[in-house]
Scaffold this active site. Sequence first.
Site, mmCIF file in Angstrom:
data_model
loop_
_atom_site.group_PDB
_atom_site.id
_atom_site.type_symbol
_atom_site.label_atom_id
_atom_site.label_comp_id
_atom_site.label_asym_id
_atom_site.label_seq_id
_atom_site.Cartn_x
_atom_site.Cartn_y
_atom_site.Cartn_z
ATOM 1 N N LYS A 1 0.774 -1.149 0.114
ATOM 2 C CA LYS A 1 0.028 -0.150 -0.115
ATOM 3 C C LYS A 1 0.825 1.324 0.059
ATOM 4 O O LYS A 1 0.598 2.267 -0.693
ATOM 5 C CB LYS A 1 -0.810 -0.061 1.085
ATOM 6 N N LYS B 1 -6.561 -9.750 -7.033
ATOM 7 C CA LYS B 1 -7.811 -10.118 -6.186
ATOM 8 C C LYS B 1 -9.111 -9.006 -6.337
ATOM 9 O O LYS B 1 -8.708 -7.842 -6.647
ATOM 10 C CB LYS B 1 -7.449 -10.260 -4.460
ATOM 11 N N LYS C 1 -12.286 -3.814 -2.879
ATOM 12 C CA LYS C 1 -13.347 -2.656 -2.808
ATOM 13 C C LYS C 1 -12.544 -1.331 -3.399
ATOM 14 O O LYS C 1 -13.182 -0.498 -3.957
ATOM 15 C CB LYS C 1 -13.692 -2.137 -1.258
#
Length: 334
Positions: A114, A197, A200
Site C-alpha cells: 500500500k 484480487k 473494494k
Amino acid sequence: MTKPRLYSGMQPSADSLQLGNYVGALKPWKALQEEHDAFFSVVDLHALTVPQDPATLREKIRRTAAQYIAAGISPEKSTLYVQSHVPAHTELAWILNTITGFGEAGRMTQFKDKSSRQGADATSVGLFAYPVLMAADILLYQTEVVPVGDDQRQHVELTRDLAERFNSRFGKTFTIPKALIGGDDARIYDLQNPTSKMSKSAESMAGVIWVLDEPAVSAKKIMRAVTDDEGVVAYDREKKPGVSNLLSIYSSLSGRAIPEIVAEYEGQGYGSLKKNLAELVVAEFGPVRERAHELMADPAELDRLLSRNADRANEAAQTTLAAAYDAVGLLRRG
Ligand code: AQP
C-alpha cells in the site's frame, strides 16, 4: 461447554461490500457463528489508515453493518459492533506498539504494497501501525480463532508473536490465536484483471461485483468477464485465470465441487457458464440486497442495535485491557 472465541472484521471502505468479501468472509462467518462465540467488527479505525471522505464514512459504516446482518450474521448469536465504539481497541494497541519492533512492522507486505502504491508522502504512521491495531482487536477478546483471507496470514502471525512476547515479559495475559484461512478457492479475483484480487479499492469498478449492485449490473459484469480464446471450460489458475475465477465463484456460491461443474460444461463455450453464474449471483445477492436496504432505511434502529452489541464487546474488552494495564505496571485509578 463454552464455545471457542472467534474474532474477525471488515473495513467500511466502500458503499457496498464486494463478492470477494462475501465469499471469503461473510459466508464462512455465517457458518462459523453457530459453533463459536463470535465477535464481528466493522473496523472503521482501520479504514482511516487510507484517506476517507468524512461526509460518506458514517454512512459506509452503517451500510457495512447492515450487510453483515443481511448476509446472515446474527446480532443475537454473535457480537456485531463498530470498532470505534470500543475504546479499548486503541488503548491496547498503544501498549502493543511499545513492544513491536520498527523493523518487524516494516516487514508487513500489505504495508509495503500500500505504501509503495501511495508514495512515502501519502503514507501515514497509522497505515504502518495497522497490524498492531489488528493485533489489539484480536487479543482483546482472548480470541482462539481468526477466520481471514490468505492476505491476512502475516498479520495474524504478528499477533501471535506479540501475544507470546507480552506473555513471556509480563505474565500470561493473552490467549494465542490461530488463523483459519480459507482455501485457494475462497480467493476471488477481479473479473477484468483476473490475476489481481477483487477489491473494494480497485482502480476500475468494471471487474468488481458489489453485493448491493442491481441484478442487471452484476449480470452484465459477469457476461463481460475476461476469459481466453480457447473456449474450453477448465480449471487452471496459471493458464486460464479468468475461467478459473468464474469456476471458483460458481463453486463457492453453489456449494458444488469444481470438477463437477467443469464436467457439466464440457463441450460448451463460456457463454452458458457465464449466464448460469450470473443467475446464481443474482439469486444469492437479491435477498441480501433487499434486507440490507430495509435495515438501512431505519438508521436509528440500526444504531441502537450496534450500541447494544458494543456494550457486550466493551465488557469483554475491558477485562483484558485491565489485565494488560496491570501486567505492565500501570497504576489503577483509585
Ligand atoms: N477477493 C477476495 N477474495 C476472498 N476474500 C477476500 N477478502 C477481501 N477480498 C477478498 C476478505 O474480506 C475480508 C475483509 O477485508 P477488509 O475489508 O478488511 O479488507 P481487504 O481484505 O483489503 O478487502 P478489500 O475489499 O480489498 O478492501 P480495501 O479495498 O478497502 O482494502 C478479509 O477476511 C479478506 O481476506
